[in-house]
Enzyme design. Structure first.
Site, PDB file in Angstrom:
ATOM      1  N   ASP A  24       0.810  -0.992   0.040  1.00 52.22           N
ATOM      2  CA  ASP A  24       0.072   0.037   0.008  1.00 52.22           C
ATOM      3  C   ASP A  24       0.892   1.208  -0.189  1.00 52.22           C
ATOM      4  OD1 ASP A  24      -2.391   1.388   0.108  1.00 52.22           O
ATOM      5  OD2 ASP A  24      -2.817   1.214   2.070  1.00 52.22           O
ATOM      6  N   ASN A  72     -10.897  -2.783  -5.417  1.00 51.66           N
ATOM      7  CA  ASN A  72     -10.210  -1.730  -6.215  1.00 51.66           C
ATOM      8  C   ASN A  72     -11.071  -1.174  -7.584  1.00 51.66           C
ATOM      9  OD1 ASN A  72      -7.084  -2.984  -5.005  1.00 51.66           O
ATOM     10  ND2 ASN A  72      -8.189  -1.080  -4.300  1.00 51.66           N
TER      11      ASN A  72
HETATM   12  C1  IPE Z   1      -5.634  -2.771  -0.126  1.00 49.98           C
HETATM   13  O1  IPE Z   1      -5.034  -1.590  -0.275  1.00 49.98           O
HETATM   14  C2  IPE Z   1      -5.478  -3.466  -1.491  1.00 49.98           C
HETATM   15  C3  IPE Z   1      -4.175  -3.672  -2.209  1.00 49.98           C
HETATM   16  C4  IPE Z   1      -3.027  -3.565  -1.812  1.00 49.98           C
HETATM   17  C5  IPE Z   1      -4.184  -4.377  -3.360  1.00 49.98           C
HETATM   18  P1  IPE Z   1      -6.176  -0.417  -0.585  1.00 49.98           P
HETATM   19  O2  IPE Z   1      -5.505   1.006  -0.834  1.00 49.98           O
HETATM   20  O3  IPE Z   1      -7.170  -0.599  -1.537  1.00 49.98           O
HETATM   21  O4  IPE Z   1      -6.874  -0.275   0.691  1.00 49.98           O
HETATM   22  P2  IPE Z   1      -7.900   0.825   1.558  1.00 49.98           P
HETATM   23  O5  IPE Z   1      -8.683   1.275   0.715  1.00 49.98           O
HETATM   24  O6  IPE Z   1      -6.961   1.807   2.272  1.00 49.98           O
HETATM   25  O7  IPE Z   1      -8.625  -0.014   2.763  1.00 49.98           O
HETATM   26  C1  IPE Z   2      -1.445   0.233  -3.313  1.00 47.89           C
HETATM   27  O1  IPE Z   2      -1.236   1.740  -3.578  1.00 47.89           O
HETATM   28  C2  IPE Z   2      -1.915  -0.271  -4.706  1.00 47.89           C
HETATM   29  C3  IPE Z   2      -3.086  -0.692  -4.855  1.00 47.89           C
HETATM   30  C4  IPE Z   2      -3.927  -0.640  -4.121  1.00 47.89           C
HETATM   31  C5  IPE Z   2      -3.490  -1.382  -6.331  1.00 47.89           C
HETATM   32  P1  IPE Z   2      -2.443   2.522  -3.444  1.00 47.89           P
HETATM   33  O2  IPE Z   2      -2.950   2.892  -4.739  1.00 47.89           O
HETATM   34  O3  IPE Z   2      -3.524   2.287  -2.361  1.00 47.89           O
HETATM   35  O4  IPE Z   2      -1.872   3.948  -2.826  1.00 47.89           O
HETATM   36  P2  IPE Z   2      -2.377   4.922  -1.824  1.00 47.89           P
HETATM   37  O5  IPE Z   2      -2.967   4.146  -0.592  1.00 47.89           O
HETATM   38  O6  IPE Z   2      -3.534   5.634  -2.344  1.00 47.89           O
HETATM   39  O7  IPE Z   2      -1.277   5.640  -1.399  1.00 47.89           O
HETATM   40 MG    MG Z   3      -4.099   2.527  -0.472  1.00 45.98          MG
END
Ligand code: IPE
Ligand code: IPE
Ligand code: MG
Length: 246
Positions: A24, A72
């Site tokens: 993340d 997502n």
């Molecule tokens: C969790 O991250 C899913 C992945 C790392 C693929 P998100 O960024 O989607 O999670 P939330 O929305 O902060 O809970």
């Molecule tokens: C993790 O990074 C990747 C996925 C969940 C696909 P994020 O895209 O969630 O990054 P933040 O949480 O917005 O920083």
């Molecule tokens: Mg995220």
């Protein structure tokens, strides 16, 4: 100094056998630099390469990475398209690197909803790496734990209705055998990067007794040294599984 491989046996103070990571913070990494979110995802893919290599060097037998959740899909269409494009690129460009690392790749998640060419690339990547034995690398794509648990429940209900099994015979082992992770050990260590402290629908059944380590590092900055730190932290923990410990 080269790091000694981790012992294969998860005795107290040793292991882990299976490390799972919620990758993340890509978006925040990009935002902090005034870059589009996709730039963070690109650097996130570089981190995947580093961490797969690092985990192999550390002797971790199973590594599971959460790359794209069933939730997502609610992101803006252009971001979803960017993520799918990177996934396509990864599946095609990393085969050599995976082979060099002795990595067997498996993609865990629903195939429905993914583009047909990605489903083909997944099958190809899984097939090409199937005989590698140094490290199992599982990438969770279009994965959601509630969905997985519902599908397992539905499948068992169908088998009861068909008279193949009785409802009384359903136990933890038969339930697990219907999960997408059937055959894998449960994660000993679950790491989440970026400072968020939640599970976000990842491996809800399998992480019942995982040790959780939350790190502030954003995923694109994560590397082998961060992984090692998390493992040191893991080894300090006393796992009790509901008992009273030592
Ligand atoms: C969790 O991250 C899913 C992945 C790392 C693929 P998100 O960024 O989607 O999670 P939330 O929305 O902060 O809970
Ligand atoms: C993790 O990074 C990747 C996925 C969940 C696909 P994020 O895209 O969630 O990054 P933040 O949480 O917005 O920083
Ligand atoms: Mg995220």
């Amino acid at each position: 100094m080269p790091t000694a491989p981790l012992p294969a046996n998860p005795d107290a103070g040793a292991g882990p056998q299976h490390v799972a990571i919620i990758m993340d913070g890509n978006g925040r990494w990009a935002k902090a630099r005034g870059l589009p979110r996709v730039a963070g995802h690109r650097r996130g893919a570089d981190a995947v390469r580093r961490v797969v290599r690092g985990a192999g060097e550390l002797g971790i037998p199973v590594l599971t990475l959460f790359a794209f959740s069933t939730e997502n899909w609610t992101r803006p269409a252009d971001e979803v398209a960017d993520l799918m494009g990177l996934l396509r690129h990864y599946l095609r460009s990393e085969l050599d690197e995976l082979r060099k690392n002795g990595a067997r790749l498996r993609v865990i998640g629903k195939r429905e909803g993914l583009a047909a060419d990605i489903v083909r690339d997944i099958a190809e990547a899984e097939g090409t790496t199937a005989s590698n034995t140094r490290i199992d690398v599982n990438i969770c794509i279009n994965y959601g734990a509630r969905d997985e648990i519902l599908r397992a429940t539905r499948r068992l209900a169908q088998r009861v209705a068909a008279g193949e099994i009785t409802s009384d015979s359903i136990d933890q082992a038969s339930f697990e055998s219907e999960l997408l992770t059937a055959g894998l050990p449960d994660p000993d260590l679950l790491i989440r990067t970026s400072g968020e402290q939640r599970i976000s629908n990842f491996l809800l059944w399998q992480c019942a007794y995982s040790e959780l380590v939350f790190v502030d590092t954003l995923w694109p900055d994560f590397g082998k040294d961060h992984l090692e730190h998390a493992i040191v932290e893991f080894r300090r923990r006393e796992r009790r599984y509901g008992g009273i410990g030592k």
